[in-house]
Scaffold this active site. Structure first.
Site, PDB file in Angstrom:
ATOM      1  N   GLU A 113       1.051  -1.275   0.209  1.00  0.00           N
ATOM      2  CA  GLU A 113      -0.075  -0.075  -0.465  1.00  0.00           C
ATOM      3  C   GLU A 113       0.868   1.298  -0.157  1.00  0.00           C
ATOM      4  OE1 GLU A 113      -4.326  -1.140   1.905  1.00  0.00           O
ATOM      5  OE2 GLU A 113      -2.346  -1.378   3.488  1.00  0.00           O
ATOM      6  N   GLU A 133      -4.128 -10.836   4.355  1.00  0.00           N
ATOM      7  CA  GLU A 133      -4.842 -10.178   4.688  1.00  0.00           C
ATOM      8  C   GLU A 133      -6.184 -11.162   3.864  1.00  0.00           C
ATOM      9  OE1 GLU A 133      -2.781  -5.866   4.025  1.00  0.00           O
ATOM     10  OE2 GLU A 133      -2.949  -7.658   2.671  1.00  0.00           O
TER      11      GLU A 133
END
Length: 258
Positions: A113, A133
């Site tokens: 990210e 995730e």
């Protein structure tokens, strides 16, 4: 700039600012303090800085969010935590000084990210990309659902999160994670080469590329074309742009490919 941060090493060398994630024992996993420090650096970055390089100390760029930050949090705290990441990474994405991410080893989860908020990504061959995730029962919260599909598309991101798929450096280059792949140990040399080129650009051009171009792309054709016209007119009216054009027309500037 002075380096008085706990989790970052920050150094200004002329027009180039280098920022090292300095949590090597944690594979540079980002905790709340680190994300706050990143935001602080970009908010207070002097206008003498023309380009930025972000990298990780040691063998990994960033192994993602420090999951100890998520222990025993409720949904309200989770939203506030995610928004803190959004604010910090927005500072990077909207920086007037273009930002280069130098990647090696893990570029995973929150590390990916962070890398996706930068403008150019240089990967060494040890680099690997993953979004674990999905296997940990959580969802990206640092802007990844917006920025990563811009690089590789929705289908590839979905596949990564559903299946745990890992991309290595060469594969990542082919699908759009990085613009460059370098031999191990040579990434900083390439990043500095690019940073020096960027620093030599007219500031308005760099600002237009980091702040206006994304809005042109996302604004629809009518809005995009109007923004393009206005940005083109503003940039060419700058004294520096006029001098550069004069130098080219009078034979003092290098031609493309020279």
């Amino acid at each position: 700039m002075k380096n008085n941060y706990t989790n970052l090493l920050v150094n200004a060398d002329g027009a180039i600012l280098t920022i090292a994630l300095n949590r090597e024992k944690k594979r540079n996993a980002i905790n709340t303090e680190t994300i706050e420090e990143l935001e602080h650096v970009f908010i207070h970055m002097p206008n003498t800085i023309k380009s930025v390089i972000i990298y990780g100390k040691g063998n990994h760029f960033c192994a993602g969010l420090d999951l100890s930050d998520l222990k025993e949090t409720n949904s309200t705290e989770g939203v506030f935590h995610s928004r803190k990441w959004h604010r910090a990474l927005d500072q990077i994405q909207n920086s007037p000084a273009p930002v280069i991410a130098l990647l090696n080893g893990a570029c995973v989860g929150g590390g990916l990210e962070l890398a996706s908020a930068c403008h150019i990504r240089v990967a060494e061959r040890t680099t690997f990309y993953a979004l674990p995730e999905g296997q940990r029962g959580i969802f990206v919260g640092g802007g990844g659902s917006v920025r990563i599909p811009r690089l590789i598309g929705v289908a590839r991101m979905t596949d990564m999160m559903l299946t745990g798929r890992v991309y290595k450096a060469d594969e990542g280059y082919l699908v759009g994670f990085s613009q460059y792949v370098e031999k191990d140990g040579l990434g900083m040399e390439k990043a500095l080469e690019l940073a020096n080129k960027i620093s030599g650009n007219a500031p308005m051009t760099n600002y237009a590329l980091t702040n206006v171009l994304p809005r042109i792309v996302e604004g629809g054709q009518d809005v995009g074309l109007m923004l393009e016209s206005m940005t083109s007119a503003i940039s060419q009216d700058a004294p520096e742009a006029k001098q550069r054009l004069k130098d080219f027309l009078e034979g003092r500037a290098k031609k493309v490919g020279e």
